[in-house]
Design a protein around this motif. Structure first.
Motif, mmCIF file in Angstrom:
data_model
loop_
_atom_site.group_PDB
_atom_site.id
_atom_site.type_symbol
_atom_site.label_atom_id
_atom_site.label_comp_id
_atom_site.label_asym_id
_atom_site.label_seq_id
_atom_site.Cartn_x
_atom_site.Cartn_y
_atom_site.Cartn_z
ATOM 1 N N PHE A 51 107.915 29.358 108.497
ATOM 2 C CA PHE A 51 107.676 29.697 109.900
ATOM 3 C C PHE A 51 108.976 30.020 110.622
ATOM 4 O O PHE A 51 109.025 30.898 111.480
ATOM 5 N N HIS A 52 110.050 29.353 110.275
ATOM 6 C CA HIS A 52 111.335 29.568 110.951
ATOM 7 C C HIS A 52 111.925 30.936 110.631
ATOM 8 O O HIS A 52 112.755 31.435 111.382
ATOM 9 N N ARG A 53 111.485 31.560 109.549
ATOM 10 C CA ARG A 53 111.969 32.905 109.191
ATOM 11 C C ARG A 53 111.063 34.001 109.743
ATOM 12 O O ARG A 53 111.377 35.169 109.648
ATOM 13 N N TRP A 54 109.912 33.618 110.315
ATOM 14 C CA TRP A 54 108.937 34.581 110.803
ATOM 15 C C TRP A 54 109.451 35.304 112.036
ATOM 16 O O TRP A 54 110.130 34.725 112.876
ATOM 17 N N GLY A 106 99.016 34.651 107.552
ATOM 18 C CA GLY A 106 99.996 33.775 106.926
ATOM 19 C C GLY A 106 99.844 32.334 107.355
ATOM 20 O O GLY A 106 100.697 31.504 107.066
ATOM 21 N N ASP A 107 98.747 32.013 108.062
ATOM 22 C CA ASP A 107 98.541 30.640 108.533
ATOM 23 C C ASP A 107 98.595 29.633 107.388
ATOM 24 O O ASP A 107 99.205 28.573 107.520
ATOM 25 N N GLY A 108 97.935 29.967 106.284
ATOM 26 C CA GLY A 108 97.913 29.042 105.150
ATOM 27 C C GLY A 108 99.302 28.802 104.592
ATOM 28 O O GLY A 108 99.674 27.672 104.270
ATOM 29 N N THR A 109 100.087 29.874 104.500
ATOM 30 C CA THR A 109 101.444 29.746 103.975
ATOM 31 C C THR A 109 102.303 28.902 104.895
ATOM 32 O O THR A 109 103.020 28.000 104.442
ATOM 33 N N THR A 110 102.216 29.161 106.206
ATOM 34 C CA THR A 110 103.046 28.375 107.123
ATOM 35 C C THR A 110 102.581 26.929 107.201
ATOM 36 O O THR A 110 103.385 26.039 107.459
ATOM 37 N N ARG A 111 101.283 26.679 106.969
ATOM 38 C CA ARG A 111 100.787 25.302 106.958
ATOM 39 C C ARG A 111 101.310 24.560 105.726
ATOM 40 O O ARG A 111 101.717 23.406 105.805
ATOM 41 N N LYS A 112 101.318 25.254 104.573
ATOM 42 C CA LYS A 112 101.740 24.609 103.332
ATOM 43 C C LYS A 112 103.259 24.559 103.191
ATOM 44 O O LYS A 112 103.790 23.688 102.518
ATOM 45 N N HIS A 113 103.942 25.541 103.791
ATOM 46 C CA HIS A 113 105.410 25.635 103.690
ATOM 47 C C HIS A 113 105.989 25.863 105.087
ATOM 48 O O HIS A 113 106.339 26.996 105.438
#
Length: 168
Positions: free
Chosen positions: A160-163, A149-156
């Motif tokens: 990350f705060h919900r992870w 999910g690195d790409g998702t957390t980088r773009k959005h």
């Protein structure tokens, strides 16, 4: 051009035309968009048209599509595997755009750690046919395990705060 600029493009503008072209290409399967990092595994494998390739965690299928196209219509085959039946459905849908090249593709739904070897054929380890030589396995194996999910957390970054950690 940033995807946000494309979304906000004024009707009739060049940006709006590019956006519509991207949508049509994606919907028809003639265009597959992916991150540069996702393109690298298939691009660095130096495939020969007769190679047997195992893509162990193949869904959603962008890399698999690249691998099949790299065989360039040769006698090789890509075995695209995913453990999840739902992800295999996505994989089949994504690779349906390959047309006749799909004859070089086998999609399986199997536990990758117990994946069987391909049947023996008269090929050397580098995929070049030689009399009296039996293939001992796949010529190339791609194992790009399900993403972190690195790409998702980088773009959005808000994601990350919900992870939270959870069993796989």
């Amino acid at each position: 051009m940033d995807k946000h600029e494309l979304r906000d493009a004024a009707a009739g503008s060049d940006e709006a035309a590019v956006r519509e072209w991207l949508i049509r290409g994606t919907d028809s399967g003639s265009l597959v968009r992916q991150e540069l990092a996702s393109m690298l595994p298939a691009a660095t494998l130096q495939l020969h048209p007769s190679h047997h390739v195992l893509d162990m965690c193949a869904a959603p299928g962008s890399k698999t599509t690249q691998l099949v196209e790299s065989l360039d219509g040769g006698e090789g085959v890509v075995v695209a595997n995913d453990f999840s039946a739902l992800r295999c459905y996505t994989l089949v849908k994504r690779t349906s755009s390959l047309g006749l090249r799909a004859a070089s593709l086998v999609v399986t739904n199997h536990a990758a750690q117990k994946m069987p070897r391909p049947p023996p054929t008269a090929c050397s380890g580098d995929g070049i046919r030689e009399e009296g030589r039996d293939r001992k396995g796949y010529d190339r194996i791609v194992c790009d395990v399900p993403c972190t999910g690195d790409g998702t957390t980088r773009k959005h970054p808000e994601v990350f705060h919900r992870w939270e950690p959870a069993p796989a």
